[in-house]
Design a protein around this motif. Structure first.
Motif, PDB file in Angstrom:
ATOM      1  N   ILE A  96      -7.287  -1.755   0.243  1.00 49.60           N
ATOM      2  CA  ILE A  96      -5.898  -2.198   0.359  1.00 49.60           C
ATOM      3  C   ILE A  96      -4.983  -1.325  -0.490  1.00 49.60           C
ATOM      4  O   ILE A  96      -3.901  -0.923  -0.043  1.00 49.60           O
ATOM      5  CB  ILE A  96      -5.770  -3.689  -0.034  1.00 49.60           C
ATOM      6  CG1 ILE A  96      -6.452  -4.552   1.030  1.00 49.60           C
ATOM      7  CG2 ILE A  96      -4.315  -4.099  -0.199  1.00 49.60           C
ATOM      8  CD1 ILE A  96      -6.570  -6.009   0.661  1.00 49.60           C
ATOM      9  N   THR A  97      -5.409  -1.010  -1.685  1.00 48.85           N
ATOM     10  CA  THR A  97      -4.603  -0.160  -2.567  1.00 48.85           C
ATOM     11  C   THR A  97      -4.392   1.220  -1.948  1.00 48.85           C
ATOM     12  O   THR A  97      -3.266   1.741  -1.939  1.00 48.85           O
ATOM     13  CB  THR A  97      -5.273  -0.025  -3.955  1.00 48.85           C
ATOM     14  OG1 THR A  97      -5.472  -1.340  -4.491  1.00 48.85           O
ATOM     15  CG2 THR A  97      -4.413   0.783  -4.898  1.00 48.85           C
ATOM     16  N   TYR A 111      -4.556   1.932   1.198  1.00 52.56           N
ATOM     17  CA  TYR A 111      -3.757   1.752   2.408  1.00 52.56           C
ATOM     18  C   TYR A 111      -2.274   1.642   2.059  1.00 52.56           C
ATOM     19  O   TYR A 111      -1.421   2.256   2.686  1.00 52.56           O
ATOM     20  CB  TYR A 111      -4.241   0.504   3.145  1.00 52.56           C
ATOM     21  CG  TYR A 111      -3.706   0.371   4.539  1.00 52.56           C
ATOM     22  CD1 TYR A 111      -4.161   1.191   5.564  1.00 52.56           C
ATOM     23  CD2 TYR A 111      -2.738  -0.581   4.828  1.00 52.56           C
ATOM     24  CE1 TYR A 111      -3.676   1.072   6.840  1.00 52.56           C
ATOM     25  CE2 TYR A 111      -2.244  -0.706   6.109  1.00 52.56           C
ATOM     26  CZ  TYR A 111      -2.714   0.122   7.112  1.00 52.56           C
ATOM     27  OH  TYR A 111      -2.221   0.000   8.380  1.00 52.56           O
ATOM     28  N   ARG A 112      -1.976   0.859   1.020  1.00 49.48           N
ATOM     29  CA  ARG A 112      -0.582   0.705   0.567  1.00 49.48           C
ATOM     30  C   ARG A 112      -0.010   2.041   0.110  1.00 49.48           C
ATOM     31  O   ARG A 112       1.125   2.382   0.430  1.00 49.48           O
ATOM     32  CB  ARG A 112      -0.503  -0.296  -0.581  1.00 49.48           C
ATOM     33  CG  ARG A 112      -0.624  -1.715  -0.169  1.00 49.48           C
ATOM     34  CD  ARG A 112      -0.500  -2.621  -1.367  1.00 49.48           C
ATOM     35  NE  ARG A 112      -0.657  -4.001  -0.969  1.00 49.48           N
ATOM     36  CZ  ARG A 112      -0.950  -4.974  -1.810  1.00 49.48           C
ATOM     37  NH1 ARG A 112      -1.115  -4.716  -3.095  1.00 49.48           N
ATOM     38  NH2 ARG A 112      -1.069  -6.204  -1.379  1.00 49.48           N
ATOM     39  N   THR A 113      -0.799   2.778  -0.656  1.00 44.30           N
ATOM     40  CA  THR A 113      -0.347   4.076  -1.151  1.00 44.30           C
ATOM     41  C   THR A 113      -0.053   5.015   0.012  1.00 44.30           C
ATOM     42  O   THR A 113       0.975   5.703   0.018  1.00 44.30           O
ATOM     43  CB  THR A 113      -1.414   4.700  -2.078  1.00 44.30           C
ATOM     44  OG1 THR A 113      -1.692   3.771  -3.141  1.00 44.30           O
ATOM     45  CG2 THR A 113      -0.953   6.003  -2.664  1.00 44.30           C
ATOM     46  N   ARG A 173       0.764   4.197   3.099  1.00 40.36           N
ATOM     47  CA  ARG A 173       1.991   3.764   3.789  1.00 40.36           C
ATOM     48  C   ARG A 173       3.229   4.149   3.006  1.00 40.36           C
ATOM     49  O   ARG A 173       4.229   4.578   3.587  1.00 40.36           O
ATOM     50  CB  ARG A 173       1.966   2.246   4.005  1.00 40.36           C
ATOM     51  CG  ARG A 173       1.077   1.802   5.119  1.00 40.36           C
ATOM     52  CD  ARG A 173       1.365   0.383   5.532  1.00 40.36           C
ATOM     53  NE  ARG A 173       1.659  -0.452   4.375  1.00 40.36           N
ATOM     54  CZ  ARG A 173       1.168  -1.662   4.159  1.00 40.36           C
ATOM     55  NH1 ARG A 173       0.345  -2.185   5.033  1.00 40.36           N
ATOM     56  NH2 ARG A 173       1.481  -2.349   3.098  1.00 40.36           N
ATOM     57  N   ARG A 174       3.179   3.976   1.692  1.00 40.31           N
ATOM     58  CA  ARG A 174       4.324   4.340   0.849  1.00 40.31           C
ATOM     59  C   ARG A 174       4.630   5.825   0.968  1.00 40.31           C
ATOM     60  O   ARG A 174       5.780   6.231   1.097  1.00 40.31           O
ATOM     61  CB  ARG A 174       4.079   3.938  -0.604  1.00 40.31           C
ATOM     62  CG  ARG A 174       5.303   4.183  -1.493  1.00 40.31           C
ATOM     63  CD  ARG A 174       5.157   3.686  -2.923  1.00 40.31           C
ATOM     64  NE  ARG A 174       3.943   4.188  -3.552  1.00 40.31           N
ATOM     65  CZ  ARG A 174       2.910   3.418  -3.936  1.00 40.31           C
ATOM     66  NH1 ARG A 174       2.948   2.126  -3.746  1.00 40.31           N
ATOM     67  NH2 ARG A 174       1.846   3.944  -4.492  1.00 40.31           N
ATOM     68  N   GLU A 224      10.120  -4.306  -0.679  1.00 38.08           N
ATOM     69  CA  GLU A 224       8.810  -4.617  -1.225  1.00 38.08           C
ATOM     70  C   GLU A 224       8.457  -6.072  -0.905  1.00 38.08           C
ATOM     71  O   GLU A 224       9.283  -6.968  -1.044  1.00 38.08           O
ATOM     72  CB  GLU A 224       8.841  -4.405  -2.742  1.00 38.08           C
ATOM     73  CG  GLU A 224       7.531  -4.055  -3.390  1.00 38.08           C
ATOM     74  CD  GLU A 224       6.789  -2.894  -2.764  1.00 38.08           C
ATOM     75  OE1 GLU A 224       5.599  -3.098  -2.494  1.00 38.08           O
ATOM     76  OE2 GLU A 224       7.365  -1.812  -2.553  1.00 38.08           O
ATOM     77  N   SER A 273       6.050  -6.128   3.938  1.00 35.80           N
ATOM     78  CA  SER A 273       5.000  -5.570   4.785  1.00 35.80           C
ATOM     79  C   SER A 273       3.721  -6.372   4.590  1.00 35.80           C
ATOM     80  O   SER A 273       3.603  -7.168   3.681  1.00 35.80           O
ATOM     81  CB  SER A 273       4.770  -4.098   4.446  1.00 35.80           C
ATOM     82  OG  SER A 273       4.403  -3.969   3.094  1.00 35.80           O
ATOM     83  N   ASP A 318      -0.648  -6.567   4.491  1.00 34.91           N
ATOM     84  CA  ASP A 318      -1.952  -5.928   4.378  1.00 34.91           C
ATOM     85  C   ASP A 318      -2.992  -6.738   5.132  1.00 34.91           C
ATOM     86  O   ASP A 318      -4.182  -6.593   4.925  1.00 34.91           O
ATOM     87  CB  ASP A 318      -2.369  -5.828   2.904  1.00 34.91           C
ATOM     88  CG  ASP A 318      -1.506  -4.855   2.138  1.00 34.91           C
ATOM     89  OD1 ASP A 318      -1.185  -3.799   2.706  1.00 34.91           O
ATOM     90  OD2 ASP A 318      -1.148  -5.162   0.992  1.00 34.91           O
TER      91      ASP A 318
END
Length: 147
Positions: free
Chosen positions: A11-12, A14-16, A18-19, A32, A35, A37
């Motif tokens: 997840i981390t 994936y978030r990075t 996307r950012r 923030e 979105s 996950d």
């Protein structure tokens, strides 16, 4: 516990990712927390689909040993309609209007197992055969037409 570490790490990452994509594309209107996950991995998606298929298969078997006259809502309501017309006093004294929801509940629930109002390919409740049968039985259709 080891699986949770991998999930959290996924997840981390994936978030990075996307950012970084948002920053490169110049997407400035991202808020923030707006979105999700909650996207499923292909393995989770396959497991979900298999479970869903198993449930649908089992639901088809629920009334397989029941005579058609007793698992078809239209036929059931027809029997009650005949009773109502032939013996109105008895019908009224039996409080059938209070009994019908409990009687039809399992039949309707089985028909709604696969219904998802959030998907576009699913019919509206008003278009379903059981809904129309109940509507016709209750006389709601004739009342609305007479107004």
């Amino acid at each position: 516990i080891r699986g949770e570490d991998n999930s959290s790490e996924f997840i981390t990452k994936y978030r990075t990712g996307r950012r970084q994509v948002r920053e490169c594309s110049g997407e400035a209107d991202h808020h923030e927390g707006m979105s999700s996950d909650d996207e499923l991995t292909p393995t989770e998606e396959a497991e979900f689909q298999k479970s869903k298929d198993d449930i649908l298969e089992d639901s088809r078997k629920v009334f397989e040993d029941v005579h058609a006259d007793f698992c078809d809502i239209r036929k059931i309501l027809l029997k009650f309609q005949e009773w109502k017309e032939k013996f109105p006093d008895s019908y009224c004294d039996a409080y059938i209007s209070f009994c019908l929801p409990k009687l039809l509940n399992p039949l309707i629930r089985v028909q709604l197992i696969n219904w998802n109002p959030l998907e576009q390919n699913f019919p509206e409740l008003e278009e379903m055969p059981w809904f129309r049968a109940v509507e016709e039985f209750s006389g709601a259709k004739t009342m609305s037409e007479s107004k």
